[in-house]
Design a protein around this motif. Sequence first.
Motif, PDB file in Angstrom:
ATOM      1  N   THR A 159      40.593  40.409  33.270  1.00  0.00           N
ATOM      2  CA  THR A 159      41.562  39.218  33.433  1.00  0.00           C
ATOM      3  C   THR A 159      42.675  39.267  32.161  1.00  0.00           C
ATOM      4  OG1 THR A 159      40.375  37.826  32.145  1.00  0.00           O
ATOM      5  CG2 THR A 159      39.703  38.021  34.580  1.00  0.00           C
ATOM      6  N   VAL A 160      43.729  38.572  32.431  1.00  0.00           N
ATOM      7  CA  VAL A 160      44.585  38.237  31.070  1.00  0.00           C
ATOM      8  C   VAL A 160      44.004  37.520  30.300  1.00  0.00           C
ATOM      9  CG1 VAL A 160      46.777  36.714  30.715  1.00  0.00           C
ATOM     10  CG2 VAL A 160      46.595  37.964  32.812  1.00  0.00           C
ATOM     11  N   GLU A 161      43.103  36.605  30.432  1.00  0.00           N
ATOM     12  CA  GLU A 161      42.295  35.748  29.356  1.00  0.00           C
ATOM     13  C   GLU A 161      41.394  36.631  28.622  1.00  0.00           C
ATOM     14  OE1 GLU A 161      43.698  33.287  32.533  1.00  0.00           O
ATOM     15  OE2 GLU A 161      42.286  35.069  32.758  1.00  0.00           O
ATOM     16  N   GLN A 162      40.744  37.645  28.949  1.00  0.00           N
ATOM     17  CA  GLN A 162      40.034  38.876  28.174  1.00  0.00           C
ATOM     18  C   GLN A 162      41.094  39.488  27.397  1.00  0.00           C
ATOM     19  OE1 GLN A 162      38.014  40.213  31.916  1.00  0.00           O
ATOM     20  NE2 GLN A 162      36.304  40.460  30.460  1.00  0.00           N
ATOM     21  N   LEU A 163      42.257  40.009  28.025  1.00  0.00           N
ATOM     22  CA  LEU A 163      43.247  40.620  27.030  1.00  0.00           C
ATOM     23  C   LEU A 163      43.610  39.781  26.121  1.00  0.00           C
ATOM     24  CD1 LEU A 163      45.145  42.307  30.022  1.00  0.00           C
ATOM     25  CD2 LEU A 163      43.323  43.439  28.586  1.00  0.00           C
ATOM     26  N   GLU A 164      44.046  38.627  26.385  1.00  0.00           N
ATOM     27  CA  GLU A 164      44.614  37.747  25.310  1.00  0.00           C
ATOM     28  C   GLU A 164      43.535  37.489  24.064  1.00  0.00           C
ATOM     29  OE1 GLU A 164      47.195  35.397  22.834  1.00  0.00           O
ATOM     30  OE2 GLU A 164      47.351  37.020  24.392  1.00  0.00           O
ATOM     31  N   GLU A 165      42.416  37.348  24.467  1.00  0.00           N
ATOM     32  CA  GLU A 165      41.196  37.192  23.670  1.00  0.00           C
ATOM     33  C   GLU A 165      41.057  38.517  22.542  1.00  0.00           C
ATOM     34  OE1 GLU A 165      36.442  36.125  23.422  1.00  0.00           O
ATOM     35  OE2 GLU A 165      37.634  36.244  25.273  1.00  0.00           O
ATOM     36  N   PRO A 182      36.652  55.142  36.551  1.00  0.00           N
ATOM     37  CA  PRO A 182      35.656  55.667  37.547  1.00  0.00           C
ATOM     38  C   PRO A 182      35.099  54.569  38.455  1.00  0.00           C
ATOM     39  CG  PRO A 182      34.693  54.558  35.347  1.00  0.00           C
ATOM     40  CD  PRO A 182      36.094  54.477  35.287  1.00  0.00           C
ATOM     41  N   THR A 183      35.805  53.476  38.440  1.00  0.00           N
ATOM     42  CA  THR A 183      35.124  52.474  39.358  1.00  0.00           C
ATOM     43  C   THR A 183      35.705  52.261  40.668  1.00  0.00           C
ATOM     44  OG1 THR A 183      36.755  50.508  38.654  1.00  0.00           O
ATOM     45  CG2 THR A 183      35.078  51.135  37.284  1.00  0.00           C
ATOM     46  N   GLY A 184      36.789  52.668  41.056  1.00  0.00           N
ATOM     47  CA  GLY A 184      37.343  52.754  42.356  1.00  0.00           C
ATOM     48  C   GLY A 184      38.035  51.196  42.523  1.00  0.00           C
ATOM     49  N   SER A 185      37.904  50.406  41.501  1.00  0.00           N
ATOM     50  CA  SER A 185      38.591  48.946  41.747  1.00  0.00           C
ATOM     51  C   SER A 185      39.996  49.322  41.802  1.00  0.00           C
ATOM     52  CB  SER A 185      38.376  48.234  40.549  1.00  0.00           C
ATOM     53  OG  SER A 185      36.927  48.018  40.435  1.00  0.00           O
ATOM     54  N   VAL A 186      40.752  48.238  42.568  1.00  0.00           N
ATOM     55  CA  VAL A 186      42.327  48.338  42.789  1.00  0.00           C
ATOM     56  C   VAL A 186      42.448  46.645  42.421  1.00  0.00           C
ATOM     57  CG1 VAL A 186      44.124  48.390  44.322  1.00  0.00           C
ATOM     58  CG2 VAL A 186      41.980  49.914  44.512  1.00  0.00           C
ATOM     59  N   TYR A 187      43.557  46.586  41.505  1.00  0.00           N
ATOM     60  CA  TYR A 187      43.986  45.336  40.989  1.00  0.00           C
ATOM     61  C   TYR A 187      45.000  44.637  42.261  1.00  0.00           C
ATOM     62  CZ  TYR A 187      42.213  45.642  36.334  1.00  0.00           C
ATOM     63  OH  TYR A 187      41.355  45.574  35.476  1.00  0.00           O
ATOM     64  N   THR A 188      44.696  43.597  42.484  1.00  0.00           N
ATOM     65  CA  THR A 188      45.628  42.952  43.610  1.00  0.00           C
ATOM     66  C   THR A 188      47.265  42.592  42.888  1.00  0.00           C
ATOM     67  OG1 THR A 188      45.477  40.577  42.963  1.00  0.00           O
ATOM     68  CG2 THR A 188      44.034  41.932  44.270  1.00  0.00           C
ATOM     69  N   PRO A 189      48.265  42.643  44.006  1.00  0.00           N
ATOM     70  CA  PRO A 189      49.591  42.547  43.245  1.00  0.00           C
ATOM     71  C   PRO A 189      49.592  41.269  42.280  1.00  0.00           C
ATOM     72  CG  PRO A 189      49.768  43.093  45.730  1.00  0.00           C
ATOM     73  CD  PRO A 189      47.942  42.626  45.207  1.00  0.00           C
ATOM     74  N   GLU A 190      48.809  40.154  42.756  1.00  0.00           N
ATOM     75  CA  GLU A 190      48.819  39.142  41.933  1.00  0.00           C
ATOM     76  C   GLU A 190      48.444  39.310  40.446  1.00  0.00           C
ATOM     77  OE1 GLU A 190      49.514  38.107  45.861  1.00  0.00           O
ATOM     78  OE2 GLU A 190      47.730  38.989  44.889  1.00  0.00           O
ATOM     79  N   GLU A 191      47.139  40.231  40.408  1.00  0.00           N
ATOM     80  CA  GLU A 191      46.567  40.336  39.246  1.00  0.00           C
ATOM     81  C   GLU A 191      47.295  41.370  38.478  1.00  0.00           C
ATOM     82  OE1 GLU A 191      41.926  40.101  40.837  1.00  0.00           O
ATOM     83  OE2 GLU A 191      43.189  41.849  41.128  1.00  0.00           O
ATOM     84  N   THR A 192      47.973  42.228  38.981  1.00  0.00           N
ATOM     85  CA  THR A 192      48.950  43.326  38.229  1.00  0.00           C
ATOM     86  C   THR A 192      50.083  42.531  37.795  1.00  0.00           C
ATOM     87  OG1 THR A 192      48.330  45.095  40.013  1.00  0.00           O
ATOM     88  CG2 THR A 192      50.330  45.372  38.686  1.00  0.00           C
ATOM     89  N   ARG A 193      50.743  41.571  38.648  1.00  0.00           N
ATOM     90  CA  ARG A 193      52.178  40.818  38.017  1.00  0.00           C
ATOM     91  C   ARG A 193      51.521  40.220  36.938  1.00  0.00           C
ATOM     92  NH1 ARG A 193      52.974  38.570  42.136  1.00  0.00           N
ATOM     93  NH2 ARG A 193      54.895  39.669  43.040  1.00  0.00           N
ATOM     94  N   ALA A 194      50.295  39.390  36.770  1.00  0.00           N
ATOM     95  CA  ALA A 194      50.029  38.447  35.726  1.00  0.00           C
ATOM     96  C   ALA A 194      49.808  39.161  34.539  1.00  0.00           C
ATOM     97  CB  ALA A 194      48.501  37.920  36.287  1.00  0.00           C
ATOM     98  N   ILE A 195      48.914  40.541  34.506  1.00  0.00           N
ATOM     99  CA  ILE A 195      49.014  41.292  33.381  1.00  0.00           C
ATOM    100  C   ILE A 195      50.331  42.088  32.734  1.00  0.00           C
ATOM    101  CG2 ILE A 195      47.940  43.647  32.533  1.00  0.00           C
ATOM    102  CD1 ILE A 195      45.586  43.143  34.457  1.00  0.00           C
ATOM    103  N   GLY A 196      51.210  42.330  33.888  1.00  0.00           N
ATOM    104  CA  GLY A 196      52.700  42.747  33.460  1.00  0.00           C
ATOM    105  C   GLY A 196      53.408  41.800  32.662  1.00  0.00           C
TER     106      GLY A 196
END
Length: 404
Positions: A159-165, A182-196
């Motif tokens: 999450t953004v909170e983890q990155l900021e910490e 390795p996980t196969g996870s995909v960030y949602t558009p909303e999650e990607t925008r928030a990180i960007g």
Amino acid sequence: MTTSPASRVSARLSAIAPSATLVVDAKAKALKAAGRPVVGFGAGEPDFPTPDYIVEAAVAAVKDPANHKYTPAKGLPVLREAIAAKTLRDSGYEVNPDNVLVTNGGKQAVFQAFAALIDPGDEVLLPTPYWTTYPEAIALAGGTTVRVFAGAEANYKVTVEQLEEARTERTKALLFCSPSNPTGSVYTPEETRAIGQWALEHGVWVITDEIYEHLTYDDAEFTPIVKMVPELAEQTVVLNGVAKTYAMTGWRVGWMIGPTDVIKAATNFQSHLTSNVCNVSQRAALCAVSGNLDAVYSMREAFDRRRKTMVSMLREIDGLIVPTPHGAFYCYPSMEPMLGKTLRGTTIDSSATLASLILDEVEVAVVPGEAFGPSGFLRLSYSLGDDDLVEGITRVQNLLAEVK
């Protein structure tokens, strides 16, 4: 006087660990060559042959004497133009072909991106679990890896909170990989925008690995971070290639897209390191990125079928926590509930121990979580035939039923 073994090789290269995924794959192939019925879930490559029309383009290229000579280190101009056009088609934003550098596979793009951006003392935020090569490339550039861990309960997404910490005054870059190896996870558009937006606000460079862009399933969608936050383009390096999408792992063609100064520095580096990528491979890649995606979608359909089979079968095993992967071709179950238990007289004290037991006892190769960060996880690739997949997971099911 003799030279001690420790001083014969530079400290810089002595510190590099071998690629754990390649080690597992090599061991599985060696056992197969010796006649053992090994099922390998370690390889990170499609089991399909490269599509015929791409191979035919390469055959034609071999016969053209122009491809027998050096060409620009940056890549064939026609290929860089095609990559720019493909980026507009698939990612939805425009790229100047001058800002594209063709590399010898995606790995060279990874190493050159960090080499171009990172100085000694710089910190790179690395969402964990991560692809095994990232921390080695960061270390070679003189940087420091700062792991930001997200477990199975978060579907391995930070999450953004983890990155900021984790951010400090020394933070220079963030590695972003979605869909994830390795996980196969995909960030949602909303999650990607928030990180960007977070990266833009704090002046953090983003190195985004988009090699699995076309391999998404269910309702997941690949979201280019530059499309979500266009202002981020001047502090983003995009990594990609033909390996996974077009079943071209052996052709060794990748690329970098980034700001002019970064691409110029990486091009200068590559001009001394390797010069141009094999011209025949570049011509094959040109055919791949310029064509339609019909063959890609056919392969994706098979991956999706295998994904569903693997997840279903793994969830039948007590002691495994199996999030649903929505991209790439990997499943990343947590085996943490098994820690401390025993299997055929051996205490399961780590995922490395469990992976070794699985290989030794039932001749199935999986990659332990230690290769990608913390212990407690296994990576299994479903890029193998349906029958082999069922056979391999059945063996694992039968073995792990004995865990006490």
